[in-house]
Design a protein around this motif. Sequence first.
Motif, PDB file in Angstrom:
ATOM      1  N   ASN A 131       1.449  -1.698   3.988  1.00 15.23           N
ATOM      2  CA  ASN A 131       0.890  -3.135   4.376  1.00 15.23           C
ATOM      3  C   ASN A 131       1.206  -3.490   3.314  1.00 15.23           C
ATOM      4  O   ASN A 131       0.692  -2.789   2.259  1.00 15.23           O
ATOM      5  CB  ASN A 131      -0.838  -2.121   4.487  1.00 15.23           C
ATOM      6  CG  ASN A 131      -1.060  -4.020   5.247  1.00 15.23           C
ATOM      7  OD1 ASN A 131      -0.611  -4.737   5.445  1.00 15.23           O
ATOM      8  ND2 ASN A 131      -2.466  -3.827   4.847  1.00 15.23           N
TER       9      ASN A 131
ATOM     10  N   CYS B  31      -5.559   0.725   5.926  1.00 11.24           N
ATOM     11  CA  CYS B  31      -5.997   2.536   6.044  1.00 11.24           C
ATOM     12  C   CYS B  31      -7.035   2.472   5.126  1.00 11.24           C
ATOM     13  O   CYS B  31      -7.366   3.777   4.780  1.00 11.24           O
ATOM     14  CB  CYS B  31      -4.247   2.979   5.043  1.00 11.24           C
ATOM     15  SG  CYS B  31      -3.893   2.840   3.691  1.00 11.24           S
TER      16      CYS B  31
ATOM     17  N   CYS C 296      -0.026  -1.270  -0.398  1.00 11.37           N
ATOM     18  CA  CYS C 296      -0.199   0.246   0.409  1.00 11.37           C
ATOM     19  C   CYS C 296       0.865   1.559  -0.316  1.00 11.37           C
ATOM     20  O   CYS C 296       1.925   1.449   1.142  1.00 11.37           O
ATOM     21  CB  CYS C 296      -1.364   0.376   0.892  1.00 11.37           C
ATOM     22  SG  CYS C 296      -1.453   1.516   1.235  1.00 11.37           S
TER      23      CYS C 296
HETATM   24 ZN    ZN Z   1      -2.950   0.776   3.458  1.00 12.73          ZN
END
Ligand code: ZN
Length: 232
Positions: free
Chosen positions: A201, A217, A196
């Motif tokens: 992530n 998120c 991400c």
């Molecule tokens: Zn994220």
Amino acid sequence: MKEIFEWNRLLMNDLPYSFLLEVLFRCVVMYLVAMLVLKLAGRRGVKQLSVFELVIILTLGSAAGDPLFYQDVGLIPAICVFIIILLLYRGTTFLISRSKKIETWLEGKPIYLIEDGEFSIDNFSKEALAQDEFFTELRLKNITHLGQVDLAILETNGQISIFFYDEKNIKMGLPILPHAFNKTSNSFKNGFQYACKFCGNIQEATNDTTEHVCDRCGKDKWVSAINEKRIT
Ligand SMILES: [Zn+2]
């Protein structure tokens, strides 16, 4: 009415050149006062100025600078400013030594930027630290992706301390070299890992798809994750 490009006014503010002798005297006095005050303030270097110390330096800078050459600014008021600032500084450092709360408020506290190879978004979103600047700091330490980083902490002096994974514990991570970071993925291949772009992530695609939302998120911009070693 004043004319433009009057040379004596433009160069010397209509003062005789002998005023330069006074400037010399003013410089010597303010130089000595500034040295003395910084010495009394008990600071050796300027490398780790906190915000409140920076305020003091700026204030002193102005008080030291103006009387050097403005003939209508006297030396004594400037020296008074120095003494008052010095007293305030000593008072503040006394309060800091007495109260943890005041210390944290004035000096800030260390902030986790990266934990376990991902951005600590809870802390991060509150911080005005620019991502570009942060990536630059990481690249200067030969970091090519976040999976190489166990912890990164923004210290109160503005420096970033970084703790690395050793070679065998390096994880998949968000690439931070510009050419890789900017290659946003438009499609996801089953079994491949993606990072991400917002929080770092890592998620594995479980089917071929074109859209995927980060379960950490909630953002949806990804790049291919990498796990290369850090070469120094
Ligand atoms: Zn994220």
